[in-house]
Design a protein around this motif. Structure first.
Motif, PDB file in Angstrom:
ATOM      1  N   ARG A 381      55.010 -80.368  -1.942  1.00 33.61           N
ATOM      2  CA  ARG A 381      55.421 -81.634  -2.528  1.00 33.61           C
ATOM      3  C   ARG A 381      56.899 -81.925  -2.298  1.00 33.61           C
ATOM      4  O   ARG A 381      57.281 -83.049  -1.946  1.00 33.61           O
ATOM      5  N   ILE A 382      57.744 -80.917  -2.463  1.00 26.66           N
ATOM      6  CA  ILE A 382      59.184 -81.126  -2.280  1.00 26.66           C
ATOM      7  C   ILE A 382      59.508 -81.388  -0.816  1.00 26.66           C
ATOM      8  O   ILE A 382      60.388 -82.197  -0.492  1.00 26.66           O
ATOM      9  N   ARG A 383      58.794 -80.725   0.058  1.00 29.00           N
ATOM     10  CA  ARG A 383      59.016 -80.972   1.491  1.00 29.00           C
ATOM     11  C   ARG A 383      58.742 -82.441   1.816  1.00 29.00           C
ATOM     12  O   ARG A 383      59.508 -83.091   2.532  1.00 29.00           O
ATOM     13  N   THR A 418      64.192 -76.452  -6.680  1.00 23.63           N
ATOM     14  CA  THR A 418      63.928 -76.016  -5.298  1.00 23.63           C
ATOM     15  C   THR A 418      65.127 -76.238  -4.382  1.00 23.63           C
ATOM     16  O   THR A 418      65.486 -75.368  -3.591  1.00 23.63           O
ATOM     17  N   MET A 419      65.765 -77.416  -4.504  1.00 25.75           N
ATOM     18  CA  MET A 419      66.797 -77.818  -3.539  1.00 25.75           C
ATOM     19  C   MET A 419      68.225 -77.558  -4.038  1.00 25.75           C
ATOM     20  O   MET A 419      69.167 -77.614  -3.248  1.00 25.75           O
ATOM     21  N   GLY A 420      68.380 -77.351  -5.346  1.00 27.95           N
ATOM     22  CA  GLY A 420      69.723 -77.091  -5.876  1.00 27.95           C
ATOM     23  C   GLY A 420      70.458 -78.338  -6.308  1.00 27.95           C
ATOM     24  O   GLY A 420      71.531 -78.252  -6.914  1.00 27.95           O
ATOM     25  N   VAL A 421      69.927 -79.520  -5.973  1.00 23.59           N
ATOM     26  CA  VAL A 421      70.519 -80.794  -6.389  1.00 23.59           C
ATOM     27  C   VAL A 421      69.381 -81.717  -6.806  1.00 23.59           C
ATOM     28  O   VAL A 421      68.224 -81.511  -6.423  1.00 23.59           O
ATOM     29  N   GLY A 433      70.684 -81.080   4.804  1.00 26.70           N
ATOM     30  CA  GLY A 433      70.272 -80.288   5.950  1.00 26.70           C
ATOM     31  C   GLY A 433      69.387 -79.124   5.638  1.00 26.70           C
ATOM     32  O   GLY A 433      69.299 -78.162   6.396  1.00 26.70           O
ATOM     33  N   VAL A 434      68.720 -79.164   4.473  1.00 28.33           N
ATOM     34  CA  VAL A 434      67.831 -78.057   4.110  1.00 28.33           C
ATOM     35  C   VAL A 434      66.418 -78.432   4.470  1.00 28.33           C
ATOM     36  O   VAL A 434      65.940 -79.505   4.123  1.00 28.33           O
ATOM     37  N   SER A 435      65.718 -77.561   5.166  1.00 24.68           N
ATOM     38  CA  SER A 435      64.330 -77.804   5.516  1.00 24.68           C
ATOM     39  C   SER A 435      63.425 -76.977   4.630  1.00 24.68           C
ATOM     40  O   SER A 435      63.592 -75.772   4.518  1.00 24.68           O
TER      41      SER A 435
END
Length: 440
Positions: A381-383, A418-421, A433-435
């Motif tokens: 989902r986050i992707r 998940t992403m930190g932000v 730039g995080v995949s």
């Protein structure tokens, strides 16, 4: 299926040799020596007659196509008759030789000029050199000197004509081999053999998008590697070729290149993002039409040219670890990738579809993927959310809905974990730039 794919070093070598042979053969067939057309321009009839009669034109591969007594007539004839060589006097009425040569450079740039003049003046010679005149002969004309000058000129023209014919044929061969050249380039590039400026030049030469591919993928047929000692090579190549055709049809309309490495691994460069479940779709289509099981992995590339190389390496690493996964886990992961946006997707509903117990499915997912069902769904989902944040102006609420979350708050919490932000910070920062891979 009609898409043609050919790969492999030996094939490339043979095709290159064949191409060069064709260039030579076709050039020899098409190249027919014609006589060069000569125009004599001089205001004195006796001079024109003397020049015409003192040279064995046929021996030189030339013929006198016309004569002119002034510069204006010479220009008109040269253009109309397509003259190859102009023998021109400097002093003629209406338009002198230098002006005539200037005008010819504009209207007949391929025409060669040889000056025959009664004036041995440095200014004339200097201007003649500047205009690219082939030779400068003084009157009275010496037959041997003129013949030698024309012979040298004819040889130069013949060499240039042959060279142009070879270049034309070679360009045609390159055009016909563009698909093969693209495959070879993508393989060498993603294996790290080309970088930076070389890559950009090759992309332009091969008429590929002048930017990094947005996705890199690989397709592996493990059975071919396991049984290659008993499988006929022709059969192996046939199945790989058929698989490439199926992949190509599924990607039809998206700018892409398919290539193959020495082990038969099919690589994919995509310059436009494919549908979310393209990997699973490829596996299903190849399985249905060819009755063989392949493993796929598609990795998003957000880090430019160098990122494409890294993405290819990640794909290969992941695809070779697929052999350790059970069919159950592979199918479960595929269903998660396809159905992550469904709010009703639960461990129990997935287990029911797979006809196993929820407890067993949870245990086997953790054992083989080292992740829980919830983690796998969240990652998928986050992707998707990252892709929508990067490529659309959809509101955070809409993105939450599209990725299967019941509320914007729940989505934002999962995204930040998940992403930190937060999703808002991610979008404001233009992405970080995080995949997020759904196949880890």
């Amino acid at each position: 299926m009609t898409r043609s794919q050919t790969t492999g070093t030996s094939t490339t070598t043979s095709l290159t040799d064949k191409a060069m042979t064709e260039v030579t053969t076709m050039t020899a067939k098409r190249y027919t020596k014609k006589r060069y057309q000569v125009l004599i321009a001089d205001d004195e009839p006796i001079i024109r007659e003397g020049i015409r009669d003192c040279v064995d034109w046929a021996t030189l591969g030339m013929e006198v196509a016309g004569e002119a007594e002034d510069g204006e007539e010479a220009l008109e004839l040269a253009v109309r008759l397509g003259i190859d060589i102009l023998l021109v006097d400097m002093n003629m009425p209406f338009m002198d030789g230098i002006e005539l040569i200037r005008r010819l450079r504009e209207e007949c740039p391929e025409c060669r000029c040889l000056i025959i003049s009664g004036h041995d003046e440095f200014a004339y010679a200097q201007e003649a050199v500047r205009l690219g005149v082939e030779d400068y002969i003084l009157k009275p004309v010496d037959a041997g000197q003129l013949h030698a000058a024309l012979s040298r000129l004819g040889q130069r023209m013949e060499e240039e004509r042959k060279r142009a014919a070879y270049v034309e044929q070679a360009a045609g061969q390159i055009e016909r081999n563009i698909p093969l050249l693209r495959q070879r380039f993508c393989l060498e590039w993603l294996e790290g053999q080309n970088t930076g400026k070389d890559v950009m030049e090759q992309l332009a030469f091969l008429r590929l998008p002048s930017r990094s591919p947005v996705q890199i993928g690989v397709v592996r047929w493990p059975a071919a590697e396991a049984r290659q000692t008993i499988m006929r090579e022709n059969d192996r190549q046939l199945f790989l070729f058929a698989a490439e055709n199926i992949i190509g049809e599924l990607l039809d309309g998206l700018p892409h290149v398919l290539f193959r490495d020495a082990n038969g691994l099919i690589g994919i460069c995509l310059w436009q993002e494919a549908p979310e479940a393209i990997g699973a779709t490829m596996e299903q289509a190849i399985g249905r039409y060819l009755n063989i099981a392949v493993h796929t992995h598609v990795e998003r590339n957000a880090r430019g040219l160098e990122g494409a190389v890294d993405a290819f390496q990640v794909c290969r690493d992941r695809i070779y670890s697929e052999s350790q996964l059970s069919p159950l886990v592979r199918r479960a992961r595929q269903l998660i990738q396809e159905g992550f946006a469904d709010r009703e997707l639960t461990l129990e509903s997935l287990a029911s579809r797979l006809q196993v117990s929820a407890v067993y499915l949870s245990r086997v997912l953790k054992k083989e993927l080292n992740d829980s069902f919830v983690t796998l769904v969240t990652r998928a989902r986050i992707r998707k959310a990252v892709q929508l944040l990067d490529s659309t102006t959809l509101s955070i609420y809409d993105i939450a809905e599209r990725t299967g979350y019941d509320s914007q708050h729940y989505f934002s919490t999962a995204f930040k974990k998940t992403m930190g932000v937060s999703p808002v910070q991610y979008r404001k920062g233009g992405g970080i730039g995080v995949s997020v891979s759904d196949q880890e």
